[in-house]
Design a protein around this motif. Structure first.
Motif, mmCIF file in Angstrom:
data_model
loop_
_atom_site.group_PDB
_atom_site.id
_atom_site.type_symbol
_atom_site.label_atom_id
_atom_site.label_comp_id
_atom_site.label_asym_id
_atom_site.label_seq_id
_atom_site.Cartn_x
_atom_site.Cartn_y
_atom_site.Cartn_z
ATOM 1 N N ILE A 26 -17.573 4.149 37.667
ATOM 2 C CA ILE A 26 -18.864 4.715 37.269
ATOM 3 C C ILE A 26 -19.937 4.361 38.302
ATOM 4 N N LEU A 27 -19.898 3.113 38.768
ATOM 5 C CA LEU A 27 -20.897 2.694 39.754
ATOM 6 C C LEU A 27 -20.711 3.421 41.082
ATOM 7 N N ALA A 28 -19.485 3.903 41.310
ATOM 8 C CA ALA A 28 -19.222 4.582 42.582
ATOM 9 C C ALA A 28 -19.878 5.952 42.638
ATOM 10 N N VAL A 29 -20.226 6.502 41.464
ATOM 11 C CA VAL A 29 -20.883 7.812 41.457
ATOM 12 C C VAL A 29 -22.359 7.598 41.781
ATOM 13 N N SER A 30 -22.809 8.296 42.803
ATOM 14 C CA SER A 30 -24.181 8.100 43.290
ATOM 15 C C SER A 30 -25.205 8.319 42.181
ATOM 16 N N LYS A 31 -26.252 7.517 42.179
ATOM 17 C CA LYS A 31 -27.285 7.613 41.151
ATOM 18 C C LYS A 31 -27.984 8.965 41.214
ATOM 19 N N GLY A 32 -27.970 9.561 42.417
ATOM 20 C CA GLY A 32 -28.570 10.884 42.580
ATOM 21 C C GLY A 32 -27.955 11.917 41.655
ATOM 22 N N GLN A 33 -26.673 11.764 41.352
ATOM 23 C CA GLN A 33 -25.984 12.693 40.455
ATOM 24 C C GLN A 33 -26.612 12.647 39.055
#
Lengths: 339, 404
Positions: free
Chosen positions: B295-302
């Motif tokens: 989950i942390l690997a998905v960029s916060k921008g998403q």
């Protein structure tokens, strides 16, 4: 990856097989100590005392063998083995002799390539139940849950006995006697089954031994004795005749107390003289010192003394001699002629 | 062209195998391969020779002789008169049972713990951190023994359930928790139960069709269907109707106290519960970390982009974050499943009759065929692991980043 695992497995197999050499006697002498496979803890037979010294009926035989070979009953390295690992450990050469309540059977003698040079305890399988269950015969055990040590003859006898009598049971496999005891006392099984000597020894360690009964049925023959690897006959002879020396000494009245006196000079009894090395060359024939039997008997005395001190009626285990009495008393203990 | 052919042809010399860069790597590989093969041959020969010295041969015929021992937990019928091969099969099925159920429970707990560890709620996040760190920093064997000890020492004996005893059955006298296991009602399948099962399968297929239709409709028109409510209705209503229409073919057999123990019903043994729970809890801690990292690997921008489009947080997680996180999660998850399956061989500690306890335990011990038995056991775990990892790789190829 798979290949390395395979190589590793083969390497282990190859190495362990390589250790098992033929001349165990030379190995023991070179090492200066006897490696004896023993029970992980069975009161009266093999268990460490408060100071960590191993003691018991089987332990005494290990010490006797060490005394015969090395002249020192303390020169024993005890290797506690579970019922599952014992024969593999012996075959792989991890121990020189296995004295661990092991039953002499056809399969073990032939297919497992072991030898059972002597019998030191004639036993049979029995059942122990809590007195509160009100069971008086094994035939009433239909539907019972039975704790059983895996990898034992008991396991097979149990299956045979219940099948032959057309009654059902639920086996609860345990790895060690201690685990079986814990499960049995917790009530996770109704019945604990093993050799009757083992049941008596286990019961002796309970807080309230009187609350548990050993049922009258003896469902198998369990001749227990030391085991060695097949093929090293010289070593097997030493184990056999050490056991016989203990039994014969009881018959001839040689005890720990009087062995030194009897060995000092030839006595009137030629059999005692040959046993104790004051007459004849028996020690040299078996590759040991002339006074090997004196050393054996100096450790813990003769068979009867060892029996009484560890598992006899005066101890907590409280076993009667029964089948293990001298042949002169109607038992099966029959020391071979020292001639 | 002619010039080249005029050069004297370089003849091949033996020394070129070592000094010519074109051949050198090949030489090294051939020599290495020969050394490995020599080593292997030596090992095999050494093993065979030493076994021969011990008077033992290598033979698998023991598999077809009578086993002579009993197994308590049997998925397929087994008596002591069956062969060692069948005993091994019973053990293998027990291994697979605990592995499959363990993987499912571990994944469920792991996903929950992983997501909750990222919670903004301080207490929840800390509790989950504590759980994960406790579980994964202690040996699995200890957890197995702890759960087993709790199950055998802290629960009542069957005889405590008698009149005047201290224990009582729960859930309207249908479930008994004892120190020998949990006894639950067992379904009895009478004539006509096949129809009910058929309806259940049809309903499940129907739900997948519904999901497909709903997605299509949303892509085409933007309208959403209440998929969850419709699915639940489809799952329950037809099966219930069929159940009563056929005349209630499936009944429950309740456990009842017999002479020594509960009789009837289904006994879920303590050894199984201990192994299953401990394997699941232990592996779930690792899965939680994998999920958290995914989950942390998905960029916060998403997330921000999804919020900017007006999506709610739970749908953002469901539609934006998790599908992308799965790409990171699946590959390490495979190795956790493999670990769980292989760790199930610790079953011996609590007397659970898995493949290690039957084939690699009692059979090996009673027949004295250590090498053969352990070899077969190794092959079984190898094949099982390869099947699990190829199945998971197949799933992974479905969710991984499609590069076009």
């Amino acid at each position: 990856m798979t290949k390395t695992v395979f190589i590793g497995a083969l390497a282990v197999a190859g190495l362990t097989a390589g250790i098992a050499s033929a001349a165990t006697l030379d190995d023991v002498k070179a090492r200066g100590s006897l490696k004896c496979g023993s029970n992980e803890g069975l009161a009266g037979f093999a268990a460490p005392d408060a100071n960590g010294n191993w003691e018991g009926f089987d332990v005494s035989l290990c010490r006797a063998i060490a005394a015969a070979v090395l002249g020192d009953g303390q020169a024993v390295e005890f290797v506690p083995l579970t019922s599952q690992t014992r024969f593999t450990a012996l075959a792989a050469g991890e121990v020189d002799v296995l004295v661990r309540n092991s039953t002499w059977t056809f399969t073990r003698d032939t297919d497992l390539a072991l030898d059972f040079p002597a019998i030191n305890y004639y036993d049979g399988q029995g059942f122990m139940v809590p007195r509160a269950l009100g069971v008086s015969s094994a035939a009433e055990l239909d539907g019972a849950t039975v704790c059983i040590q895996t990898g034992t003859t008991t396991e097979l006898n149990l299956a045979d006995y219940f099948r032959a009598n057309g009654i059902s049971y639920e086996p609860v496999p345990v790895a060690t006697n201690a685990e079986g005891q814990q499960q049995y006392l917790a009530g996770a099984c109704d019945v604990y089954t093993t050799d009757i000597s083992g049941l008596a020894a286990t019961r002796a360690t309970f807080e309230a031994p009187g609350d548990h009964v050993i049922l009258p049925e003896v469902v198998s023959k369990e001749p227990l004795g030391p085991a060695v690897r097949h093929g090293d006959n010289a070593w097997g002879d030493i184990v056999r005749w050490t056991t016989h020396a203990l039994v014969a000494a009881e018959e001839y009245g040689v005890t720990k107390a009087n062995v030194a006196e009897l060995a000092a000079a030839p006595t009137d009894n030629p059999e005692v003289n040959r046993l104790l090395g004051t007459e004849g060359e028996l020690g040299a024939m078996i590759g040991l010192d002339a006074d090997w039997a004196v050393k054996v008997l100096s450790v813990a005395g003769n068979y009867g003394e060892i029996f009484e001190a560890n598992i006899g009626e005066s101890t907590a285990v409280g076993l009667a001699r029964g089948l293990n009495a001298q042949w002169t008393d109607g038992g099966l203990m029959y020391g071979g002629p020292f001639r | 062209m002619a010039d080249i052919s005029d050069h004297p042809r370089e003849t091949f010399r033996i020394s070129m195998l070592l000094y010519d860069a074109r051949y050198r790597s090949l030489t090294i590989q051939v020599v290495a391969a020969m050394l490995i093969m020599l080593f292997l041959a030596q090992l095999v020969d050494n093993t065979v020779t030493n076994l021969a010295v011990l008077g033992k041969d290598i033979s698998f015929s023991f598999l077809w002789s009578t086993a002579g021992y009993d197994i308590n937990q049997q998925i397929i019928p087994f008596t002591s008169q069956d062969t060692h091969a069948r005993a091994a099969l019973v053990g293998i099925l027990n291994t697979l049972l605990v592995a499959v159920l363990g993987c499912i429970l571990a994944t469920v707990i792991g996903v929950f713990a992983g997501v909750l560890r990222l919670s903004k709620n301080w207490l929840v996040a800390r509790v989950m951190t504590f759980y994960v760190e406790c579980m994964r920093n202690t040996p699995l064997l200890i957890w197995i023994l702890i759960v087993f000890a709790v199950m055998t020492e802290a629960t009542p004996q069957p005889r405590d359930f008698r009149e005047g005893g201290t224990a009582a059955m729960v859930f309207a006298d249908s479930v008994a928790v004892t120190n020998r296991g949990v006894f639950i009602p067992r379904p009895i399948w009478a004539d006509g139960s096949g129809i009910v099962v058929a309806f259940l399968i049809l309903s499940i297929i129907g739900i997948f069709v519904l999901r497909y239709v709903a997605r299509k409709r949303q892509e085409d028109t933007g309208q959403q269907l209440p998929v969850l409510r419709l699915s639940l209705a489809m799952l329950i209503v037809p099966v219930t109707l069929a159940f009563f229409a056929v005349g209630r073919p499936i009944t429950l057999e309740y456990p009842e106290l017999g002479g020594f123990n509960f009789e009837g019903g289904l006994q879920v043994r303590n050894s199984f519960i201990a192994l299953w729970l401990a394997l699941s809890l232990y592996t779930s801690a690792f899965i939680a970390e994998i999920v958290r990292s995914g989950i942390l690997a998905v960029s916060k921008g998403q997330t921000e982009a999804a919020f900017a489009l007006g999506m709610q947080p739970n749908r953002t997680m469901q539609l934006i974050i998790l599908p992308q996180a799965l790409r990171v999660i699946i590959p390490p998850l495979i190795s956790q499943f493999l670990n769980l399956t292989k760790n199930s061989s610790l079953a011996l500690a609590v007397g659970y009759m898995d493949a290690r306890s039957t084939l690699g335990g009692i059979t090996v011990n009673q027949t004295g065929r250590e090498l053969e038995g352990i070899l077969l056991l190794g092959i079984f775990y190898l094949i099982t692991s390869l099947i699990i990892s190829s199945a998971m790789n197949f799933y992974n190829s479905g969710v991984k980043l499609k590069e076009r």
